[in-house]
Design a protein around this motif. Structure first.
Motif, PDB file in Angstrom:
ATOM      1  N   LYS A 144       0.839  -1.227  -0.023  1.00 36.87           N
ATOM      2  CA  LYS A 144      -0.095  -0.055   0.016  1.00 36.87           C
ATOM      3  C   LYS A 144       0.880   1.189  -0.070  1.00 36.87           C
ATOM      4  CE  LYS A 144      -4.130   1.839   2.173  1.00 36.87           C
ATOM      5  NZ  LYS A 144      -5.287   1.722   3.189  1.00 36.87           N
ATOM      6  N   VAL A 145       0.507   1.902  -0.887  1.00 37.64           N
ATOM      7  CA  VAL A 145       1.220   3.415  -0.923  1.00 37.64           C
ATOM      8  C   VAL A 145       0.328   4.497  -0.642  1.00 37.64           C
ATOM      9  CG1 VAL A 145       2.424   4.999  -2.635  1.00 37.64           C
ATOM     10  CG2 VAL A 145       2.889   2.700  -2.692  1.00 37.64           C
ATOM     11  N   ASN A 146       0.746   5.252   0.251  1.00 37.78           N
ATOM     12  CA  ASN A 146      -0.142   6.511   1.019  1.00 37.78           C
ATOM     13  C   ASN A 146       0.632   7.693   0.867  1.00 37.78           C
ATOM     14  OD1 ASN A 146      -2.272   4.813   1.636  1.00 37.78           O
ATOM     15  ND2 ASN A 146      -1.133   4.240   3.396  1.00 37.78           N
ATOM     16  N   LYS A 147      -0.119   8.838   0.646  1.00 35.00           N
ATOM     17  CA  LYS A 147       0.332  10.252   0.767  1.00 35.00           C
ATOM     18  C   LYS A 147       0.134  10.612   2.291  1.00 35.00           C
ATOM     19  CE  LYS A 147       0.800  14.766  -1.422  1.00 35.00           C
ATOM     20  NZ  LYS A 147       0.464  15.662  -0.219  1.00 35.00           N
ATOM     21  N   GLU A 148       1.306  10.970   2.913  1.00 35.70           N
ATOM     22  CA  GLU A 148       0.973  11.521   4.136  1.00 35.70           C
ATOM     23  C   GLU A 148      -0.082  12.527   4.475  1.00 35.70           C
ATOM     24  OE1 GLU A 148       4.086  12.400   8.050  1.00 35.70           O
ATOM     25  OE2 GLU A 148       4.127  14.048   6.068  1.00 35.70           O
ATOM     26  N   ILE A 149      -0.343  13.589   3.498  1.00 34.69           N
ATOM     27  CA  ILE A 149      -1.299  14.584   3.761  1.00 34.69           C
ATOM     28  C   ILE A 149      -1.916  14.194   2.382  1.00 34.69           C
ATOM     29  CG2 ILE A 149      -1.784  16.957   3.886  1.00 34.69           C
ATOM     30  CD1 ILE A 149       0.689  17.817   5.299  1.00 34.69           C
ATOM     31  N   PRO A 150      -3.209  13.803   2.490  1.00 34.39           N
ATOM     32  CA  PRO A 150      -4.075  13.640   1.336  1.00 34.39           C
ATOM     33  C   PRO A 150      -4.270  14.646   0.204  1.00 34.39           C
ATOM     34  CG  PRO A 150      -5.020  12.350   3.280  1.00 34.39           C
ATOM     35  CD  PRO A 150      -3.818  13.329   3.788  1.00 34.39           C
ATOM     36  N   VAL A 151      -4.314  14.413  -0.756  1.00 31.61           N
ATOM     37  CA  VAL A 151      -4.375  15.305  -1.927  1.00 31.61           C
ATOM     38  C   VAL A 151      -6.057  15.782  -2.053  1.00 31.61           C
ATOM     39  CG1 VAL A 151      -4.466  16.161  -4.304  1.00 31.61           C
ATOM     40  CG2 VAL A 151      -2.757  14.817  -3.349  1.00 31.61           C
ATOM     41  N   PRO A 152      -6.473  17.026  -1.990  1.00 30.81           N
ATOM     42  CA  PRO A 152      -8.075  17.186  -1.921  1.00 30.81           C
ATOM     43  C   PRO A 152      -8.684  16.795  -3.298  1.00 30.81           C
ATOM     44  CG  PRO A 152      -6.613  19.421  -1.261  1.00 30.81           C
ATOM     45  CD  PRO A 152      -5.606  18.306  -1.453  1.00 30.81           C
ATOM     46  N   ASP A 153      -9.800  16.300  -3.090  1.00 25.76           N
ATOM     47  CA  ASP A 153     -10.280  15.604  -4.311  1.00 25.76           C
ATOM     48  C   ASP A 153     -10.424  16.889  -5.629  1.00 25.76           C
ATOM     49  OD1 ASP A 153     -10.919  13.521  -3.066  1.00 25.76           O
ATOM     50  OD2 ASP A 153     -12.798  13.896  -2.499  1.00 25.76           O
ATOM     51  N   GLY A 154      -9.889  16.257  -6.640  1.00 26.79           N
ATOM     52  CA  GLY A 154      -9.928  17.240  -7.739  1.00 26.79           C
ATOM     53  C   GLY A 154      -8.804  18.169  -8.081  1.00 26.79           C
ATOM     54  N   TYR A 155      -7.747  17.983  -7.261  1.00 25.44           N
ATOM     55  CA  TYR A 155      -6.658  18.832  -7.233  1.00 25.44           C
ATOM     56  C   TYR A 155      -5.232  18.165  -7.616  1.00 25.44           C
ATOM     57  CZ  TYR A 155      -9.235  22.646  -5.134  1.00 25.44           C
ATOM     58  OH  TYR A 155     -10.204  23.850  -5.111  1.00 25.44           O
ATOM     59  N   GLY A 156      -5.268  16.810  -7.561  1.00 27.98           N
ATOM     60  CA  GLY A 156      -4.179  16.132  -7.779  1.00 27.98           C
ATOM     61  C   GLY A 156      -4.016  15.497  -9.141  1.00 27.98           C
ATOM     62  N   GLY A 157      -2.920  14.665  -9.528  1.00 22.86           N
ATOM     63  CA  GLY A 157      -2.889  14.077 -10.792  1.00 22.86           C
ATOM     64  C   GLY A 157      -3.654  12.960 -10.699  1.00 22.86           C
ATOM     65  N   THR A 158      -3.574  12.069 -11.782  1.00 24.66           N
ATOM     66  CA  THR A 158      -4.284  10.848 -12.049  1.00 24.66           C
ATOM     67  C   THR A 158      -3.346   9.582 -11.579  1.00 24.66           C
ATOM     68  OG1 THR A 158      -5.687  11.732 -13.669  1.00 24.66           O
ATOM     69  CG2 THR A 158      -5.691   9.402 -13.186  1.00 24.66           C
ATOM     70  N   TRP A 159      -3.989   8.880 -10.433  1.00 27.19           N
ATOM     71  CA  TRP A 159      -3.079   7.701  -9.977  1.00 27.19           C
ATOM     72  C   TRP A 159      -3.440   6.530 -10.925  1.00 27.19           C
ATOM     73  CZ3 TRP A 159      -1.307   6.589  -4.605  1.00 27.19           C
ATOM     74  CH2 TRP A 159      -0.787   7.614  -3.916  1.00 27.19           C
ATOM     75  N   LYS A 160      -2.276   5.570 -11.157  1.00 26.52           N
ATOM     76  CA  LYS A 160      -2.402   4.553 -11.816  1.00 26.52           C
ATOM     77  C   LYS A 160      -1.583   3.249 -11.035  1.00 26.52           C
ATOM     78  CE  LYS A 160      -1.541   1.701 -15.770  1.00 26.52           C
ATOM     79  NZ  LYS A 160      -0.795   1.737 -17.490  1.00 26.52           N
ATOM     80  N   VAL A 161      -2.376   2.480 -10.618  1.00 27.29           N
ATOM     81  CA  VAL A 161      -1.527   1.425  -9.685  1.00 27.29           C
ATOM     82  C   VAL A 161      -1.472  -0.178 -10.329  1.00 27.29           C
ATOM     83  CG1 VAL A 161      -1.574   0.093  -7.424  1.00 27.29           C
ATOM     84  CG2 VAL A 161      -2.346   2.664  -7.642  1.00 27.29           C
ATOM     85  N   GLU A 162      -0.286  -0.620 -10.427  1.00 27.55           N
ATOM     86  CA  GLU A 162      -0.093  -1.656 -10.905  1.00 27.55           C
ATOM     87  C   GLU A 162       0.779  -2.653 -10.012  1.00 27.55           C
ATOM     88  OE1 GLU A 162       1.980  -2.177 -14.612  1.00 27.55           O
ATOM     89  OE2 GLU A 162       2.705  -0.123 -14.472  1.00 27.55           O
ATOM     90  N   TYR A 163       0.754  -3.826 -10.065  1.00 28.52           N
ATOM     91  CA  TYR A 163       1.545  -4.719  -9.105  1.00 28.52           C
ATOM     92  C   TYR A 163       2.779  -5.492  -9.989  1.00 28.52           C
ATOM     93  CZ  TYR A 163      -1.834  -4.045  -5.659  1.00 28.52           C
ATOM     94  OH  TYR A 163      -2.649  -3.388  -4.486  1.00 28.52           O
TER      95      TYR A 163
END
Length: 220
Positions: A144-163
């Protein structure tokens, strides 16, 4: 004297015979008795005694008279009637006493890398940030990858997660953030977890405002 095949093929007759050496045939029948958990204390005996279960041991492998003891943490036993337990290989341990398989052996996962060795990823605004985290067990951990201070909805880039896999085993996770914004900057953590515990590493993502718009940062 009855042949081996005759004895083997006669199921009802086999079930009626004791689990020791049958007097008339001289064939040891405990391998074909109703339960693999019973045997005789000596050759020629017709008295069936319960064997220690998997995950247990005793001085003679039987449940009586002293009784069976669960294998200690770090040991296992995958057979009935054991006189000692087997130690987990490679310094591994088990979660609890009484383990019945070497597959129960393992260790706390170790995060071997997360991002670059400097633990810093630099990327231009509107660029692409790639965060790669690798870890191993056994057993294979979850990631699991987390950001310490979450990005407000609609303000950050698009995340793509692959294993990331080695065969069928998951060995890592890759998080790609497209069209990075200033809100994506900050501290990120990767946590690898299995039944033995967890390990983590952190990195910092720096977003350069007013850059070329196409720069990317990769952490592998």
């Amino acid at each position: 004297m009855s042949s081996w095949n005759e004895i083997r093929g006669d199921t009802e007759r086999l079930r009626s015979l004791p689990c020791g050496i049958h007097q008339s045939t001289g064939i040891k029948l405990n391998l074909y008795s109703m339960s693999p958990k019973t045997s005789t204390p000596k050759e020629g005996s017709k008295t069936c005694i319960d064997l220690c279960d998997k995950g247990e041991s005793s001085a003679d492998g039987f449940t009586s008279p002293q009784g069976c003891i669960l294998c200690n943490v770090g040991f296992y036993q995958d057979q009935y009637g054991a006189t000692e337990c087997k130690q987990c290989p490679n310094g591994y341990t088990t979660v609890a006493k009484g383990s019945t398989s070497m597959a129960d052996c393992g260790t706390i996962p170790t995060v071997s890398s997360f991002g670059s060795p400097s633990m810093v990823v630099d990327v231009d605004e509107n660029g692409i940030a790639e965060l790669v985290c690798m870890a191993d067990g056994p057993p294979a951990p979850t990631f699991k990858v987390n950001k310490e201070i979450p990005v407000p909805d609609g303000y950050g880039g698009t995340w793509k997660v692959e294993y990331i896999k080695s065969g069928d085993v998951v060995t890592g996770i890759r998080v790609t953030i497209e069209k990075v914004t200033e809100y994506d900057a900050g501290k990120y953590s990767c946590v690898a977890t299995n039944i033995f515990g967890s390990d983590s590493q952190d990195l910092n993502l720096n977003v350069h405002i007013g850059g070329s718009g196409g720069g990317s940062g990769a952490g592998q």
